[in-house]
Design an enzyme around this catalytic site. Sequence first.
Site, PDB file in Angstrom:
ATOM      1  N   SER A  63      -2.644  -8.020   3.160  1.00  0.00           N
ATOM      2  CA  SER A  63      -3.109  -7.814   4.543  1.00  0.00           C
ATOM      3  C   SER A  63      -3.480  -9.137   5.182  1.00  0.00           C
ATOM      4  O   SER A  63      -3.468  -9.279   6.400  1.00  0.00           O
ATOM      5  CB  SER A  63      -4.329  -6.889   4.554  1.00  0.00           C
ATOM      6  OG  SER A  63      -4.022  -5.698   3.883  1.00  0.00           O
TER       7      SER A  63
ATOM      8  N   HIS B 226       0.841  -1.209   0.000  1.00  0.00           N
ATOM      9  CA  HIS B 226       0.000   0.000   0.000  1.00  0.00           C
ATOM     10  C   HIS B 226       0.873   1.255   0.000  1.00  0.00           C
ATOM     11  O   HIS B 226       0.575   2.232  -0.686  1.00  0.00           O
ATOM     12  CB  HIS B 226      -0.871   0.055   1.273  1.00  0.00           C
ATOM     13  CG  HIS B 226      -1.887  -1.027   1.378  1.00  0.00           C
ATOM     14  ND1 HIS B 226      -1.802  -2.044   2.299  1.00  0.00           N
ATOM     15  CD2 HIS B 226      -3.026  -1.252   0.685  1.00  0.00           C
ATOM     16  CE1 HIS B 226      -2.855  -2.834   2.180  1.00  0.00           C
ATOM     17  NE2 HIS B 226      -3.607  -2.392   1.205  1.00  0.00           N
TER      18      HIS B 226
END
Length: 283
Positions: A186, A36
Site C-alpha cells: 500500500s 490483498h
Amino acid sequence: MKIIQSPAELREWRQNLPPEASLGFVPTMGALHQGHLSLVQAARAQSQLVIVSIFVNPTQFDRADDLNNYPRQLQQDLTLLQEAGCDAIFFPQVADVYPWGTGRLHINLPGLSDAWEGVSRPGHFAGVALVVSKLLMLVQPQRLFMGQKDFQQTVVIRTLLQELFIPVELCILPTLREADGLAMSSRNVRLDAPARALAPGLYRCLQAMQTDWHTGMTPADIRQRAMDALLAIPGCKPDYVALTHAHTLQSLEQRPDDADTPVVALLAAWLGGVRLIDCLVIQ
Ligand code: PAF
C-alpha cells in the site's frame, strides 16, 4: 456484502452464521492492492464465507506522520472487495476497537517483536499482536490469511496463536510482485517516479542474496554485498539487511550444517522518503 461497523454488530452477524460454515478472515489496513485480493481469493477457495477487516490500527504506528499519511481509499476498497466476492467487511472506528484507550494491554514477544522491524519501529509488533488478537476474538474465524511479504509479522502472529492457544489456522500466501519485481504494498503509491523506478533494486538485492547463498558464501559476506548493492542505489538509505533462521528470526552468523534449515533474507530501506520492506525465503 454486509458492512459491519461495531463489535456488537459483528458478534451478532457471527452468531447467526450456519454453524457448519467455515469462515476465512483477511485483516487489512485498507488501500487494497492485488496482494490483498489474492488473500481474499485464497480465503474464498478454502472457506465458505470470507470477512475482511479494514482498520488503520493506531497502536502499530510509532510515528504520527506515518499514521496520518497512511493511504485511505474506502470507496475503492469496498468496490474491489465486492468484486472479489467477499461476504462481509468489518470497518470499525478507533473507539470501537479501543473503547478503553490504547494503553491497557501490551503484548510483547521478546526476540521476535523487538528484532529487525521492531528495532526501527518500536512497539510496532506489540500493536499488531494486540489488534490481531482483538480482531480474532471478535471474528472467530477458522482460518486467518496473511501475506508473506510481512514475513516478520507472520512469525509474530504464528507465535501469538500458539501462545494463546487460539484455534485458528494461519495461511500464508506468497508475496505478489509488480512486473519489475517490486513487492506490492500500500505504501508504493507514495513513491515518486524516480524512486518508483529504483525500487525494484530491493528485490534484485534479495535475489542476489539467494544466488550468493547457493554458491556457498558466508552469511557475513552475503550481507555485506547486499548492503553495498543497496547503497549503490541512488538515494537509498538501507535500514537493515538480515539473513536469519526463518522460524526464529535469529541472525545466521554461520552457514547451518543442516541444508534443511529454513533461511530467509529480510531487508528494509528508505527510498524517496518512503520506507520499504521486502523478503525472500532462500532455503
Ligand atoms: O499487515 C497489515 O496490514 C496489518 O499489520 C494488520 C495485520 C492488518 C494488523 O493491523
